[in-house]
Design a protein around this motif. Structure first.
Motif, PDB file in Angstrom:
ATOM      1  N   ASN A   1      21.790  32.694 -29.043  1.00 41.24           N
ATOM      2  CA  ASN A   1      23.104  32.422 -29.626  1.00 41.24           C
ATOM      3  C   ASN A   1      22.992  31.874 -31.048  1.00 41.24           C
ATOM      4  O   ASN A   1      23.963  31.913 -31.794  1.00 41.24           O
ATOM      5  CB  ASN A   1      23.888  31.471 -28.730  1.00 41.24           C
ATOM      6  N   GLY A   2      21.814  31.379 -31.432  1.00 39.93           N
ATOM      7  CA  GLY A   2      21.591  30.887 -32.786  1.00 39.93           C
ATOM      8  C   GLY A   2      21.003  31.937 -33.707  1.00 39.93           C
ATOM      9  O   GLY A   2      20.473  31.617 -34.762  1.00 39.93           O
ATOM     10  N   ASN A   3      21.058  33.215 -33.300  1.00 42.15           N
ATOM     11  CA  ASN A   3      20.542  34.347 -34.085  1.00 42.15           C
ATOM     12  C   ASN A   3      19.053  34.221 -34.398  1.00 42.15           C
ATOM     13  O   ASN A   3      18.595  34.670 -35.432  1.00 42.15           O
ATOM     14  CB  ASN A   3      21.335  34.540 -35.379  1.00 42.15           C
ATOM     15  N   LYS A   4      18.291  33.617 -33.496  1.00 40.85           N
ATOM     16  CA  LYS A   4      16.845  33.507 -33.665  1.00 40.85           C
ATOM     17  C   LYS A   4      16.112  34.598 -32.894  1.00 40.85           C
ATOM     18  O   LYS A   4      14.891  34.687 -32.946  1.00 40.85           O
ATOM     19  CB  LYS A   4      16.373  32.133 -33.226  1.00 40.85           C
ATOM     20  N   VAL A   5      16.855  35.436 -32.174  1.00 31.81           N
ATOM     21  CA  VAL A   5      16.263  36.528 -31.403  1.00 31.81           C
ATOM     22  C   VAL A   5      16.902  37.842 -31.849  1.00 31.81           C
ATOM     23  O   VAL A   5      18.130  37.967 -31.878  1.00 31.81           O
ATOM     24  CB  VAL A   5      16.483  36.322 -29.885  1.00 31.81           C
ATOM     25  N   LEU A   6      16.050  38.804 -32.214  1.00 34.21           N
ATOM     26  CA  LEU A   6      16.523  40.132 -32.596  1.00 34.21           C
ATOM     27  C   LEU A   6      16.031  41.141 -31.569  1.00 34.21           C
ATOM     28  O   LEU A   6      14.867  41.130 -31.178  1.00 34.21           O
ATOM     29  CB  LEU A   6      15.988  40.522 -33.978  1.00 34.21           C
ATOM     30  N   LEU A   7      16.915  42.003 -31.134  1.00 35.45           N
ATOM     31  CA  LEU A   7      16.581  43.081 -30.214  1.00 35.45           C
ATOM     32  C   LEU A   7      16.693  44.383 -30.995  1.00 35.45           C
ATOM     33  O   LEU A   7      17.779  44.751 -31.439  1.00 35.45           O
ATOM     34  CB  LEU A   7      17.538  43.082 -29.018  1.00 35.45           C
ATOM     35  N   ASN A   8      15.564  45.028 -31.196  1.00 40.41           N
ATOM     36  CA  ASN A   8      15.498  46.262 -31.994  1.00 40.41           C
ATOM     37  C   ASN A   8      16.109  46.071 -33.388  1.00 40.41           C
ATOM     38  O   ASN A   8      16.808  46.935 -33.903  1.00 40.41           O
ATOM     39  CB  ASN A   8      16.169  47.426 -31.264  1.00 40.41           C
ATOM     40  N   GLY A   9      15.885  44.893 -33.965  1.00 42.36           N
ATOM     41  CA  GLY A   9      16.325  44.633 -35.336  1.00 42.36           C
ATOM     42  C   GLY A   9      17.725  44.080 -35.489  1.00 42.36           C
ATOM     43  O   GLY A   9      18.151  43.797 -36.601  1.00 42.36           O
ATOM     44  N   THR A  10      18.468  43.923 -34.403  1.00 41.95           N
ATOM     45  CA  THR A  10      19.823  43.368 -34.495  1.00 41.95           C
ATOM     46  C   THR A  10      19.913  42.090 -33.674  1.00 41.95           C
ATOM     47  O   THR A  10      19.279  41.974 -32.627  1.00 41.95           O
ATOM     48  CB  THR A  10      20.883  44.371 -33.986  1.00 41.95           C
ATOM     49  N   PRO A  11      20.698  41.114 -34.132  1.00 45.65           N
ATOM     50  CA  PRO A  11      20.828  39.870 -33.372  1.00 45.65           C
ATOM     51  C   PRO A  11      21.348  40.144 -31.970  1.00 45.65           C
ATOM     52  O   PRO A  11      22.227  40.985 -31.774  1.00 45.65           O
ATOM     53  CB  PRO A  11      21.847  39.056 -34.170  1.00 45.65           C
ATOM     54  N   ALA A  12      20.783  39.427 -30.991  1.00 42.89           N
ATOM     55  CA  ALA A  12      21.151  39.658 -29.599  1.00 42.89           C
ATOM     56  C   ALA A  12      21.668  38.376 -28.966  1.00 42.89           C
ATOM     57  O   ALA A  12      21.059  37.323 -29.104  1.00 42.89           O
ATOM     58  CB  ALA A  12      19.940  40.167 -28.825  1.00 42.89           C
ATOM     59  N   LYS A  13      22.792  38.483 -28.287  1.00 46.78           N
ATOM     60  CA  LYS A  13      23.299  37.358 -27.513  1.00 46.78           C
ATOM     61  C   LYS A  13      22.524  37.272 -26.203  1.00 46.78           C
ATOM     62  O   LYS A  13      21.854  38.221 -25.795  1.00 46.78           O
ATOM     63  CB  LYS A  13      24.800  37.535 -27.225  1.00 46.78           C
ATOM     64  N   ALA A  14      22.632  36.149 -25.516  1.00 44.46           N
ATOM     65  CA  ALA A  14      21.847  35.902 -24.309  1.00 44.46           C
ATOM     66  C   ALA A  14      22.129  36.905 -23.200  1.00 44.46           C
ATOM     67  O   ALA A  14      21.256  37.204 -22.384  1.00 44.46           O
ATOM     68  CB  ALA A  14      22.107  34.488 -23.803  1.00 44.46           C
ATOM     69  N   SER A  15      23.322  37.459 -23.156  1.00 40.99           N
ATOM     70  CA  SER A  15      23.692  38.367 -22.074  1.00 40.99           C
ATOM     71  C   SER A  15      23.273  39.819 -22.323  1.00 40.99           C
ATOM     72  O   SER A  15      23.418  40.666 -21.450  1.00 40.99           O
ATOM     73  CB  SER A  15      25.200  38.314 -21.845  1.00 40.99           C
ATOM     74  N   LYS A  16      22.737  40.113 -23.490  1.00 41.83           N
ATOM     75  CA  LYS A  16      22.320  41.484 -23.817  1.00 41.83           C
ATOM     76  C   LYS A  16      21.158  41.897 -22.920  1.00 41.83           C
ATOM     77  O   LYS A  16      20.273  41.120 -22.622  1.00 41.83           O
ATOM     78  CB  LYS A  16      21.896  41.526 -25.291  1.00 41.83           C
ATOM     79  N   ASN A  17      21.171  43.165 -22.463  1.00 43.32           N
ATOM     80  CA  ASN A  17      20.113  43.657 -21.583  1.00 43.32           C
ATOM     81  C   ASN A  17      18.936  44.205 -22.378  1.00 43.32           C
ATOM     82  O   ASN A  17      19.112  44.865 -23.404  1.00 43.32           O
ATOM     83  CB  ASN A  17      20.643  44.751 -20.654  1.00 43.32           C
ATOM     84  N   VAL A  18      17.731  43.936 -21.880  1.00 42.40           N
ATOM     85  CA  VAL A  18      16.489  44.433 -22.451  1.00 42.40           C
ATOM     86  C   VAL A  18      16.019  45.606 -21.594  1.00 42.40           C
ATOM     87  O   VAL A  18      16.131  45.570 -20.375  1.00 42.40           O
ATOM     88  CB  VAL A  18      15.418  43.320 -22.427  1.00 42.40           C
ATOM     89  N   LYS A  19      15.498  46.631 -22.252  1.00 40.88           N
ATOM     90  CA  LYS A  19      14.978  47.802 -21.538  1.00 40.88           C
ATOM     91  C   LYS A  19      13.528  48.019 -21.944  1.00 40.88           C
ATOM     92  O   LYS A  19      13.076  47.537 -22.976  1.00 40.88           O
ATOM     93  CB  LYS A  19      15.807  49.039 -21.875  1.00 40.88           C
TER      94      LYS A  19
END
Length: 135
Positions: A28-46
């Protein structure tokens, strides 16, 4: 688990964060990027996704190899996530910290004008930068 795993659960499961709430806070603090875009905690990883995690001054990069919602031992982590972090980023964690503290003894009160000028000189502060020349 064909759909994916929540990113906060996955980061906790592969031992990037000690608690799931730390992982969620980082997301939620934009410290995690999923495939180059900021990801919220509820976003799914594949499987096949790339994660970038900012911790301290370093940016860690991981490739998702397998999914898990359950925390695992450190020996099992390499079969679930591949660490792609460059050595230069890891070296940032071991760099010396160049900080200093100005400490005043308790009960000495506020600094005098002379002491304040000495502290400003030590910090490289030039008060003339803030005055407006009206000429």
């Amino acid at each position: 688990m064909a759909e994916g795993v929540r990113i906060d659960k996955y980061l906790w499961a592969i031992r990037i964060f000690k608690t799931r709430s730390e992982a969620a806070t980082a997301c939620n603090g934009n410290k995690v990027l999923l495939n180059g875009t900021p990801a919220k905690a509820s976003k799914n990883v594949k499987v096949g996704d790339t994660l970038q995690v900012r911790k301290a001054s370093a940016q860690f990069t991981y490739k998702v190899l397998a999914l898990s919602e359950n925390r695992m031992g450190a020996q099992l982590v390499p079969s679930f996530a591949e660490n792609l972090t460059p050595e230069s980023e890891i070296q940032k964690l071991h760099a010396p910290v160049e900080t200093f503290f100005l400490k005043r003894d308790r009960g000495t009160g506020r600094p005098t004008k002379k002491e304040r000028r000495e502290m400003d000189a030590l910090l490289g502060f030039d008060p003339s930068d803030f005055y407006i020349d009206e000429d």
